[in-house]
Design a protein around this motif. Structure first.
Motif, PDB file in Angstrom:
ATOM      1  N   LEU A  90     -24.325   2.131 -67.625  1.00  0.00           N
ATOM      2  CA  LEU A  90     -23.465   2.025 -68.802  1.00  0.00           C
ATOM      3  C   LEU A  90     -22.080   1.493 -68.438  1.00  0.00           C
ATOM      4  CD1 LEU A  90     -23.294   2.550 -71.817  1.00  0.00           C
ATOM      5  CD2 LEU A  90     -22.462   4.841 -71.308  1.00  0.00           C
ATOM      6  N   PHE A 133     -16.097  14.985 -69.649  1.00  0.00           N
ATOM      7  CA  PHE A 133     -14.967  14.267 -70.231  1.00  0.00           C
ATOM      8  C   PHE A 133     -13.646  14.633 -69.572  1.00  0.00           C
ATOM      9  CE2 PHE A 133     -17.578  13.808 -74.365  1.00  0.00           C
ATOM     10  CZ  PHE A 133     -18.316  12.821 -73.725  1.00  0.00           C
ATOM     11  N   ARG A 167     -11.199  11.844 -68.223  1.00  0.00           N
ATOM     12  CA  ARG A 167      -9.792  11.734 -68.620  1.00  0.00           C
ATOM     13  C   ARG A 167      -8.865  11.650 -67.416  1.00  0.00           C
ATOM     14  NH1 ARG A 167     -10.924  16.028 -72.749  1.00  0.00           N
ATOM     15  NH2 ARG A 167     -11.721  14.761 -74.461  1.00  0.00           N
ATOM     16  N   ARG A 201     -22.261  10.148 -82.400  1.00  0.00           N
ATOM     17  CA  ARG A 201     -21.368   9.958 -81.253  1.00  0.00           C
ATOM     18  C   ARG A 201     -20.299  11.024 -81.190  1.00  0.00           C
ATOM     19  NH1 ARG A 201     -21.039   4.826 -79.216  1.00  0.00           N
ATOM     20  NH2 ARG A 201     -18.761   4.937 -79.111  1.00  0.00           N
ATOM     21  N   ALA A 213     -23.087   1.161 -75.759  1.00  0.00           N
ATOM     22  CA  ALA A 213     -24.345   1.886 -75.633  1.00  0.00           C
ATOM     23  C   ALA A 213     -25.500   1.090 -76.227  1.00  0.00           C
ATOM     24  CB  ALA A 213     -24.224   3.249 -76.329  1.00  0.00           C
ATOM     25  N   GLU A 240     -16.396   7.664 -74.339  1.00  0.00           N
ATOM     26  CA  GLU A 240     -16.945   8.988 -74.647  1.00  0.00           C
ATOM     27  C   GLU A 240     -18.057   8.870 -75.676  1.00  0.00           C
ATOM     28  OE1 GLU A 240     -13.027  11.780 -73.791  1.00  0.00           O
ATOM     29  OE2 GLU A 240     -13.937  11.757 -75.786  1.00  0.00           O
ATOM     30  N   ARG A 255     -16.841   9.945 -82.413  1.00  0.00           N
ATOM     31  CA  ARG A 255     -16.049   8.896 -81.746  1.00  0.00           C
ATOM     32  C   ARG A 255     -16.369   7.531 -82.346  1.00  0.00           C
ATOM     33  NH1 ARG A 255     -16.435  13.810 -79.001  1.00  0.00           N
ATOM     34  NH2 ARG A 255     -15.046  13.877 -77.193  1.00  0.00           N
ATOM     35  N   LEU A 266     -21.149   7.493 -74.190  1.00  0.00           N
ATOM     36  CA  LEU A 266     -21.803   8.476 -73.315  1.00  0.00           C
ATOM     37  C   LEU A 266     -22.589   9.479 -74.148  1.00  0.00           C
ATOM     38  CD1 LEU A 266     -19.054   9.105 -70.630  1.00  0.00           C
ATOM     39  CD2 LEU A 266     -21.356   8.262 -70.191  1.00  0.00           C
TER      40      LEU A 266
END
Lengths: 108, 878
Positions: free
Chosen positions: A43, B12, B16, A70, A27, B28, A73, B31
């Motif tokens: 992306l 998601f 997946r 995030r 990102a 993820e 994550r 994003l």
């Protein structure tokens, strides 16, 4: 082995990984391209390019820490390898060499 | 975050579905970060940002992500696959002899498979070209009365209009009348005539029910006029040389028809085959009462029913029809009438009704398919045996592969590739073989079909054939793959002596199966051959040899029978001459006459087969008179008033003293009497018993002239021909021999046996191939042992018997299993015959001796070199 070539986008991504140092991940690279180059970027294209560069041995990667931003994550942080630096240098030199061949503007 | 969770979840969830799990977290995360960034930047409203999130997610659906199963793709399975193929090809080239055996065996197996598919496709799609075929039924009936139980495919022509009127469930009805050989003249001025075999006559509704492609003419109106005729493409080409024939006339028998349409040729797999279709069926008017006509079936009736038609309801509703139309005569003859509905597409294979057009036989198909599978199995077993037997030579290779990191699955894959490679090579060979067989051999003639491997027009055939070969390859490769991949690597590498794969028992069983199948097929074929020979050579109660049969074409000749007879009898080669309406072996045995006959309870209606004959019938045919007397020669009162009965008729009626018993035709007013009894003679094939029969002499001789000849047959024929052509010039002179025509009744039996014969040769051949491969391998493996044995004093015959012993014991065991099975099968098969030969058990002994001889000689030739070799050389053998 045949000499590795980099595409324009690949070269861009590779250069940014080198520039962003410890903060090079998908990102961030995408944002950097958008802000600095003023071009819209996909992306997923960045991700695929990163994977490809890693396959070619120009990048290596490891999982970094997660941030709240995030959703918890973790990031995959990329660092450039010696081979990556070498190929970037080689490309730059090749370009400079070529640029020298172009007739310079003369006035008068 | 929480208010966005639904969008996240959806996006998601989609991610997946395709994304490799190890990439999921970082993607993820990126994003989410991007989404938050979009929101924060203020460039996007919430909804647009959400849309961008979803769109960004969707864009991850790309090969670079989806196919990234592992972080690294250094191991390329495609390269390995190529490597397997290269390896398999090397093995193929290295073992030339065994590869050749394998390929020829597999090619034969695959060819059999392809031909089977062609046959099955041909037979199973019968009559399905008609669009409405699942709504079309043929109406037959079971008619029972004293002395007759007739399951017929035909019904009275009076029935169809009644059904159309009475049943709302029936949409359309059409009737068909099938004509025999008919003289066709293209136009009145033309002098040349042809005999046409395939002529039918049908109602104008024919084309409403059946689907045919029109080349010219109008489907709706082409049959409305009674004198119209529809030709098929090939008939129109034959008679006129063009399909532009609308409006032209054609002379059929003695009537002029005008051509109203031309249709495409009727597909070969239709049970109604015709070249010429005449319009309209005339009414019958020769019955005393209308109800009598309903009991006299004469045409094929086809019904097109509406959706939701129920055959069971039809049978119930038919009762009202019966009461209205059948009952009067039915009560008189004490008969019973049950309608039988057959779906159109089922007629060819499943109908067992009499008086039917030629049909197929589902049992025959099953037999063919069964034997075909056996042959494929034999070919696969060959491969399995050779492959596993050779394992000792390859155990080192396998061990090394394992050491280098190949798993069992990988090895199995490699072995499958080997067998599939072989089967693909065989597949190409098989394609050529099948094309050759169908094109250049009499195979099509033999099976009475017109099969072709038409890959250009039917590419699906190629796919099916390809599928068969892949299947065969997998089947053949399955056992070797399973066994060979299990060979322990460490043991093989450590033990210097080549370890020998211990699956000998399995291999024995597999060879045993081959032997069983071969012996079963061979003995069954021989037993069937016995039965056919028996049927052909059996005393039929008349002398079928040396009888010429000449059709009497029209009334002009009928009137001249006596002068013709007198004239041809002058030739010394001609012994006697008679006529009869029906010829033995051609008589429609289903045709029974309901006749009044004297019984213990007075006169009752009983079904008899009736022969209408001319002078000297018994003498000419060689039928023996048991008691009473023959008809008197000349017109001395025996005409129609006297009958000869056969023994079966006497028995059926329970007559103790048959002479003088009263008999009379259903419509006759005056009684006639039995004047003699003849011994039973088989006027139909030996599939059926001799039916109660009456012979009756008629005033106007017609039907067929039958001439018993002797000595110089061709001269006799020439003299008859000369006579004939001077009287009957319009018809080409035609004759046939009675015995030939009689034996034609067994044509389908003979075809079956010929096919089985061919297949049994194939069985033997393939089994022999397998045996050759194995025994040559065994001989090679034991070269050293033989050397030692020879040094110790063994003779060559010992060595060979040592090698062949196992195969011979297997063969004997196999025959013990196969013989009873084939006997049981043949007994079951013979149930289709009313007269059966006894089983000749010696056949089995002969087959066994032949089989043992074959095994011994195969082993002998394969091990001859090994057994003969000088021990000095063979002991050096490694």
């Amino acid at each position: 082995m045949a000499k590795e070539f980099l595409g324009e986008f690949e070269e861009l991504v590779l250069t940014l990984v080198a520039a962003l140092k410890d903060d090079a991940y998908g990102a961030a690279i995408a944002e950097e391209i958008e802000t600095r180059m003023k071009r819209d970027v996909n992306l997923s294209a960045v991700h695929v390019t990163l994977y490809r560069l890693e396959d070619k041995g120009f990048l290596k990667s490891g999982m970094g820490g997660g941030t709240n931003e995030r959703g918890g994550r973790r990031k995959r942080i990329y660092t450039i390898t010696n081979a990556g630096v070498a190929v970037l240098k080689a490309m730059k030199e090749a370009r400079v060499d070529l640029w020298k061949l172009v007739p310079q503007l003369k006035i008068g | 975050m929480s208010k966005n969770s639904r969008t996240y979840r959806l996006a998601f969830w989609f991610l997946r579905c395709f994304c490799p799990p190890h990439l999921l977290e970082e993607i993820e995360g990126d994003l989410i970060q991007r989404y938050e960034h979009d929101l924060k930047s203020g460039n996007y409203k919430v909804r647009r940002a959400k849309r961008r999130l979803v769109w960004n997610t969707i864009r991850f659906f790309r090969p670079g992500i989806i196919l990234r199963g592992k972080k690294s793709r250094k191991i390329n399975s495609f390269d390995m696959f190529i490597n397997h193929i290269v390896f398999a090809w090397r093995i193929f080239k290295k073992e030339k002899f065994h590869s050749l055996l394998n390929v020829s065996g597999l090619a034969l197996g695959i060819s059999v498979g392809i031909i089977l598919v062609l046959i099955l496709r041909y037979d199973l799609t019968y009559d399905q070209q008609h669009i409405n075929h699942n709504r079309i039924y043929r109406l037959g009936a079971r008619q029972q009365m004293q002395g007759d139980d007739f399951h017929g495919a035909i019904t009275a022509r009076e029935l169809a209009p009644v059904l159309q009127a009475e049943f709302s469930q029936i949409e359309k009805v059409t009737r068909l009348e099938v004509w025999g050989r008919t003289l066709v003249t293209p136009s009145v001025s033309e002098t040349k005539s042809f005999y046409e075999e395939e002529i039918i006559r049908a109602d104008s509704t024919y084309f409403d029910i059946f689907t045919h492609k029109f080349l010219a003419g109008d489907k709706a109106s082409c049959l409305t006029d009674l004198n119209s005729v529809v030709l098929t493409n090939s008939a129109s080409q034959k008679y006129f040389g063009t399909t532009d024939v609308i409006g032209k006339t054609i002379l059929i028998e003695n009537t002029i028809y005008s051509i109203t349409a031309v249709i495409e040729d009727v597909p070969e797999n239709s049970h109604v085959k015709f070249k010429i279709l005449l319009a309209g069926l005339p009414d019958r008017d020769w019955f005393d009462t209308p109800s009598e006509s309903f009991w006299n079936p004469d045409v094929y009736t086809y019904l097109l029913v509406k959706q939701g038609f129920n055959p069971k309801e039809f049978a119930v509703a038919f009762q009202t029809i019966y009461h209205k139309y059948f009952k009067e005569t039915g009560d008189r003859i004490e008969g019973k009438y049950t309608p039988i509905l057959e779906p159109l597409a089922a007629i060819h294979l499943y109908s067992t009704l009499k008086a039917d057009l030629p049909q197929g036989n589902i049992m025959y198909l099953y037999t063919l398919a069964g034997v075909g599978m056996f042959i494929i199995l034999l070919a696969c077993i060959n491969y399995m045996n050779l492959a596993t037997a050779k394992s000792s030579g390859r155990s080192m290779e396998i061990a090394i592969k394992k050491t280098l990191g190949s798993g069992n699955k990988n090895l199995m894959g490699a072995f499958f590739i080997e067998s599939i490679l072989l089967s693909l090579i065989s597949f190409i060979l098989a394609l050529f073989l099948v094309a050759f067989i169908l094109k250049f051999t009499s195979f099509n003639l033999l099976i009475g079909k017109n099969l072709a491997l038409d890959i250009i027009n039917q590419p699906e055939l190629l796919i099916v054939a390809f599928g068969i070969s892949i299947g065969v390859g997998c089947l053949a490769g399955s056992y070797p793959a399973l066994v060979l991949s299990r060979i322990p690597a460490m043991k093989t590498l450590r033990v210097t002596q080549v370890s020998y794969f211990s699956g000998t028992n399995t291999r024995r069983i597999l060879i045993g199966v081959q032997f069983i199948v071969s012996i079963f097929v061979v003995t069954s074929t021989l037993f069937m051959q016995d039965q056919i020979d028996f049927v052909r050579s059996r005393n039929l109660g008349f002398e079928k040899e040396n009888v010429l049969v000449i059709p009497i074409q029209d009334t002009v000749i009928q009137k001249q029978i006596t002068p013709i007879r007198n004239e041809i009898l002058k030739n010394p080669n001609i012994l006697s001459v008679t006529t009869s309406q029906n010829v033995i072996g051609m008589t429609n045995t289903h045709e029974k006459w309901g006749m009044w006959a004297e019984s213990k309870e007075g006169m009752k209606v009983n079904g008899f087969t009736v022969f209408f004959v001319g002078e000297n019938y018994l003498q000419t045919m060689g039928i023996e008179l048991k008691e009473g007397r023959d008809f008197r020669v000349g017109e001395q009162g025996d005409l129609l008033k006297s009958f000869l009965a056969n023994e079966a008729a006497v028995k059926a009626m329970g007559w103790d003293d048959p002479i003088g018993k009263k008999v009379r035709f259903y419509q006759a007013t005056e009684d006639a009497h039995v004047i003699g009894v003849v011994k039973d003679f088989n006027f139909a094939s030996l599939h059926s018993n001799v039916e109660p029969t009456l012979i009756c002499k008629i005033p106007q001789e017609h039907g067929f002239l039958q001439v018993r000849v002797t000595g110089n047959v061709s001269e006799a024929i020439q003299s008859i021909q000369n006579q004939w052509e001077s009287i009957d010039s319009p018809h080409p002179f035609e004759y046939h021999f009675l015995d030939k025509r009689f034996d034609e009744q067994y044509k389908s039996d003979v075809t079956q046996i010929k096919l089985l014969n061919a297949l049994s040769y194939l069985c033997i051949f393939i089994s022999a191939l397998g045996l050759i491969g194995l025994s040559s391998f065994h001989a090679l493996r034991r070269t050293k042992e033989f050397g030692i044995r020879k040094v110790l004093g063994a003779r060559m015959s010992h060595l060979i018997s040592l090698l062949s012993k196992e195969a011979i014991i297997l063969m004997i065991v196999a025959s013990l299993i196969a013989a009873p099975a084939s006997i049981a099968t043949v007994i079951w098969w013979k149930e289709g015959f009313a007269f059966r030969s006894s089983i000749n058990y010696l056949t089995i002994v002969f087959v066994l001796i032949g089989a043992v001889g074959l095994v011994y000689s195969v082993v002998f030739f394969q091990s001859y070199n090994a057994a003969r070799a000088n021990p000095v050389d063979s002991l050096k053998h490694e």
